[in-house]
Motif scaffolding. Sequence first.
Motif, PDB file in Angstrom:
ATOM      1  N   TRP A 220      46.589  68.625  20.608  1.00 51.47           N
ATOM      2  CA  TRP A 220      45.364  68.671  21.385  1.00 51.47           C
ATOM      3  C   TRP A 220      44.761  67.277  21.551  1.00 51.47           C
ATOM      4  O   TRP A 220      44.352  66.894  22.649  1.00 51.47           O
ATOM      5  CB  TRP A 220      44.343  69.596  20.716  1.00 51.47           C
ATOM      6  N   MET A 221      44.700  66.542  20.467  1.00 53.13           N
ATOM      7  CA  MET A 221      44.088  65.222  20.528  1.00 53.13           C
ATOM      8  C   MET A 221      44.912  64.254  21.374  1.00 53.13           C
ATOM      9  O   MET A 221      44.373  63.389  22.077  1.00 53.13           O
ATOM     10  CB  MET A 221      43.888  64.679  19.114  1.00 53.13           C
ATOM     11  N   SER A 222      46.233  64.395  21.330  1.00 52.64           N
ATOM     12  CA  SER A 222      47.088  63.533  22.146  1.00 52.64           C
ATOM     13  C   SER A 222      46.831  63.763  23.635  1.00 52.64           C
ATOM     14  O   SER A 222      46.687  62.807  24.411  1.00 52.64           O
ATOM     15  CB  SER A 222      48.554  63.802  21.813  1.00 52.64           C
ATOM     16  N   VAL A 223      46.748  65.028  24.053  1.00 49.44           N
ATOM     17  CA  VAL A 223      46.481  65.335  25.460  1.00 49.44           C
ATOM     18  C   VAL A 223      45.058  64.936  25.835  1.00 49.44           C
ATOM     19  O   VAL A 223      44.824  64.388  26.919  1.00 49.44           O
ATOM     20  CB  VAL A 223      46.729  66.829  25.740  1.00 49.44           C
ATOM     21  N   ARG A 224      44.114  65.204  24.954  1.00 51.95           N
ATOM     22  CA  ARG A 224      42.725  64.802  25.208  1.00 51.95           C
ATOM     23  C   ARG A 224      42.648  63.316  25.528  1.00 51.95           C
ATOM     24  O   ARG A 224      41.998  62.893  26.498  1.00 51.95           O
ATOM     25  CB  ARG A 224      41.867  65.121  23.978  1.00 51.95           C
ATOM     26  N   ASP A 225      43.315  62.495  24.738  1.00 53.55           N
ATOM     27  CA  ASP A 225      43.261  61.045  24.931  1.00 53.55           C
ATOM     28  C   ASP A 225      43.975  60.629  26.219  1.00 53.55           C
ATOM     29  O   ASP A 225      43.537  59.694  26.902  1.00 53.55           O
ATOM     30  CB  ASP A 225      43.881  60.334  23.733  1.00 53.55           C
ATOM     31  N   ALA A 226      45.043  61.322  26.567  1.00 52.37           N
ATOM     32  CA  ALA A 226      45.757  61.009  27.810  1.00 52.37           C
ATOM     33  C   ALA A 226      44.883  61.288  29.027  1.00 52.37           C
ATOM     34  O   ALA A 226      44.870  60.520  30.000  1.00 52.37           O
ATOM     35  CB  ALA A 226      47.052  61.815  27.884  1.00 52.37           C
ATOM     36  N   ILE A 227      44.136  62.395  28.983  1.00 54.77           N
ATOM     37  CA  ILE A 227      43.226  62.723  30.085  1.00 54.77           C
ATOM     38  C   ILE A 227      42.156  61.646  30.210  1.00 54.77           C
ATOM     39  O   ILE A 227      41.837  61.176  31.314  1.00 54.77           O
ATOM     40  CB  ILE A 227      42.572  64.101  29.871  1.00 54.77           C
ATOM     41  N   TYR A 228      41.618  61.238  29.084  1.00 60.50           N
ATOM     42  CA  TYR A 228      40.549  60.235  29.098  1.00 60.50           C
ATOM     43  C   TYR A 228      41.045  58.938  29.729  1.00 60.50           C
ATOM     44  O   TYR A 228      40.375  58.349  30.596  1.00 60.50           O
ATOM     45  CB  TYR A 228      40.057  59.985  27.669  1.00 60.50           C
ATOM     46  N   ARG A 229      42.202  58.500  29.308  1.00 65.84           N
ATOM     47  CA  ARG A 229      42.736  57.244  29.842  1.00 65.84           C
ATOM     48  C   ARG A 229      42.977  57.354  31.350  1.00 65.84           C
ATOM     49  O   ARG A 229      42.733  56.400  32.107  1.00 65.84           O
ATOM     50  CB  ARG A 229      44.038  56.885  29.126  1.00 65.84           C
ATOM     51  N   GLN A 230      43.462  58.512  31.784  1.00 63.79           N
ATOM     52  CA  GLN A 230      43.719  58.674  33.210  1.00 63.79           C
ATOM     53  C   GLN A 230      42.436  58.536  34.022  1.00 63.79           C
ATOM     54  O   GLN A 230      42.408  57.872  35.069  1.00 63.79           O
ATOM     55  CB  GLN A 230      44.361  60.029  33.495  1.00 63.79           C
ATOM     56  N   VAL A 231      41.364  59.157  33.562  1.00 65.19           N
ATOM     57  CA  VAL A 231      40.091  59.059  34.277  1.00 65.19           C
ATOM     58  C   VAL A 231      39.611  57.611  34.334  1.00 65.19           C
ATOM     59  O   VAL A 231      39.189  57.110  35.391  1.00 65.19           O
ATOM     60  CB  VAL A 231      39.026  59.956  33.618  1.00 65.19           C
ATOM     61  N   MET A 232      39.690  56.932  33.215  1.00 60.58           N
ATOM     62  CA  MET A 232      39.200  55.555  33.162  1.00 60.58           C
ATOM     63  C   MET A 232      40.050  54.610  34.016  1.00 60.58           C
ATOM     64  O   MET A 232      39.537  53.653  34.608  1.00 60.58           O
ATOM     65  CB  MET A 232      39.164  55.065  31.716  1.00 60.58           C
ATOM     66  N   GLU A 233      41.337  54.888  34.107  1.00 59.33           N
ATOM     67  CA  GLU A 233      42.226  53.976  34.821  1.00 59.33           C
ATOM     68  C   GLU A 233      42.380  54.335  36.300  1.00 59.33           C
ATOM     69  O   GLU A 233      42.461  53.446  37.157  1.00 59.33           O
ATOM     70  CB  GLU A 233      43.608  53.972  34.150  1.00 59.33           C
ATOM     71  N   GLN A 234      42.404  55.640  36.618  1.00 60.79           N
ATOM     72  CA  GLN A 234      42.681  56.054  37.990  1.00 60.79           C
ATOM     73  C   GLN A 234      41.469  56.605  38.725  1.00 60.79           C
ATOM     74  O   GLN A 234      41.508  56.757  39.950  1.00 60.79           O
ATOM     75  CB  GLN A 234      43.803  57.098  38.001  1.00 60.79           C
ATOM     76  N   GLY A 235      40.397  56.925  37.994  1.00 61.24           N
ATOM     77  CA  GLY A 235      39.198  57.463  38.638  1.00 61.24           C
ATOM     78  C   GLY A 235      38.151  56.402  38.919  1.00 61.24           C
ATOM     79  O   GLY A 235      37.118  56.692  39.537  1.00 61.24           O
ATOM     80  N   TRP A 236      38.395  55.171  38.485  1.00 65.38           N
ATOM     81  CA  TRP A 236      37.440  54.075  38.650  1.00 65.38           C
ATOM     82  C   TRP A 236      37.842  53.223  39.847  1.00 65.38           C
ATOM     83  O   TRP A 236      38.992  52.819  39.982  1.00 65.38           O
ATOM     84  CB  TRP A 236      37.389  53.219  37.389  1.00 65.38           C
ATOM     85  N   HIS A 237      36.867  52.962  40.728  1.00 68.89           N
ATOM     86  CA  HIS A 237      37.111  52.124  41.899  1.00 68.89           C
ATOM     87  C   HIS A 237      36.474  50.763  41.658  1.00 68.89           C
ATOM     88  O   HIS A 237      35.251  50.624  41.654  1.00 68.89           O
ATOM     89  CB  HIS A 237      36.532  52.772  43.159  1.00 68.89           C
ATOM     90  N   GLU A 238      37.319  49.764  41.444  1.00 71.30           N
ATOM     91  CA  GLU A 238      36.839  48.449  41.019  1.00 71.30           C
ATOM     92  C   GLU A 238      35.934  47.809  42.072  1.00 71.30           C
ATOM     93  O   GLU A 238      34.860  47.288  41.752  1.00 71.30           O
ATOM     94  CB  GLU A 238      38.033  47.530  40.731  1.00 71.30           C
TER      95      GLU A 238
END
Length: 633
Positions: free
Chosen positions: A467-485
């Motif tokens: 659970w924690m591994s997937v939780r962290d993967a989701i978080y990283r995806q949002v921070m890396e792919q959901g942010w418009h620089e």
Amino acid sequence: MAGAGVVSATGTEPETGAGTEEAVRYLPIAEHGMIGDLRTAALVGTDGRIDWFCAPRFDSPSVFGALLDAEKGGCWRMDPLCKVASRQQFYFPDTNILVTRMLTDEGMVEVQDFMPVLRGHDPDHRQRLVRRVSAVRGRMGMRTAIAPRTNYGRDPHRLELRPDRAQFITDQLVITVHSGVPLTACGDDGADAGAEFHLEEGDSVLFVLETSEPGAGCPGEELTREAAEQLFRATVAFWRDWLGRSSYTGRWRETVHRSALTLKLLTHEPTGALVAAPTCALPEELGGSRNWDYRYVWIRDAAFSLYALLRLGFTEEAGAFVGWLARCLRQGAERGTGPLRVMYSIDGHADLPEEELDHWEGYCGSSPVRIGNRAADQLQLDVYGELVDSIYLFNKYGDGISWDTWSDLVGVVDWLLEHWDTADESIWETRAGRQRHTYSRVMCWVAVERMVRMARQRGLPADLARWMSVRDAIYRQVMEQGWHEQLGSFVQRLGSDGEPPAEILDASLLVMPMVKFLSPQDERFHSTLKAIRAGLVADSLVFRYNAKVSADGLDGTEGTFSICSFWWVEALTRTGQVEEARLALEKMFTFANHVGQYAEQIGVTGEQLGNFPQAFTHLALISAAVNLDRAMG
């Protein structure tokens, strides 16, 4: 466009009383108040007409539907015979009993409308709609006209008259109206019932509507004045006793409590379900086609409502909803959208076929009129986060969840762990195909993160490492792919394969600190707030997104979303901008109608649009007010 003669000023007579000239065809949406009995609800206009009522449940076919077709929908009018100078409508204090006062040159008349509720979870509940008409001052001539049009105006009926009542009989439903004055046949085909009567000061006349199945016989006898008064007092006592359990004592007590009473009215007590609104097909744009049926239980809306009720101390309602939710979880029907559906009927069914009523013109000519909702078949991954978060809160502040519920949740999360990185329709239910929505990813993170918390708090069995591994993967995806620089903001859709996301702002991302995804002091959230202020906020009113930039597969435009406006207040509060938050909240209060209720949206001239009243808006009001109160000390 159809619907000429729509009134515009709350509490005022638009032109003339219905007794002297033709009444307006459509009242503004805001010119209504809601009554109900925790099974269904009716809307009463400021002119005394009931133009929306479904029985015996919220999602039953309509009995009165003139709100969606002035000619063919049917309504129950109650009009003075002389010109009306002004009208006022208000709730009897701390109740859901609606009072409409009409002032004329001859005097003042008062119509009290309510659906009796005598006790909670009453196994002997008898559904009745009571209208008590009283002369407050002077001698008043009145006219009533009862014109039901059952099954959305599709079923004909025959009229049977007795000295004390009228019965409207169809193959599916019998409507009985007990009357304190003799009723006669009226209407173009003589199938409606009406009466003219006069009241001396202090006099009152009683009308009681009940529905039953054909062959069930008359559903009761006419109420005496004494019995009606007892019903009134018992209903007052019920609502005041319920509201007395509220723990809120803050600055906006009356406004918050009216929102709580509205949410309670939208609860189907026998099942614990909470519907999004009691209406269908009210337009998001006058003359437009964004007209949806909201008489169902959205997991998202109900989960947020549970949070709002818990904040006010109403743990019984929260427990009832969790029980309803557990029953839905055990159905386990995936049908390509996972173990959880976006929405359900009151009794937990997910088959809600969408149909257009071509014979109705729609509110002010806004067609099509839709019943059912095709969005029930969509994939909206965010609902998993809202579901698990609401259960987490109930587990924390309520009685706690059972082993069976935990086991069901584990099965749900196991499915989510495999499917979180999937395109979906997300919170706004767009009809332009599935996209990789940032908000959905945030709420998938919430689902897994709250499961981790519950497992640790209760010592419940869980595959925490996975659970924690997937939780962290989701978080990283949002921070890396959901942010418009370049935009300096989180945006509606994720980028992919090294491609930046599109510059689409989305007000749903205001909830990121509310669900603990980001600290409210995070620089990225402050920057997102700044971008949303510039792109979606119009003097405290907030659009959910720019439909011209983000194609949603629908024609027309829409107003600002009131829930987003209250999210804006809460985002300002959490980022320490308390004075601006307070001003924004006070501004939002001015857009409520005369009895403190909100539709889904606010139009460009301040008019209320969309289904009314909407649970989502009222729960966001409660959350914003409670959190701002706390921040102000």
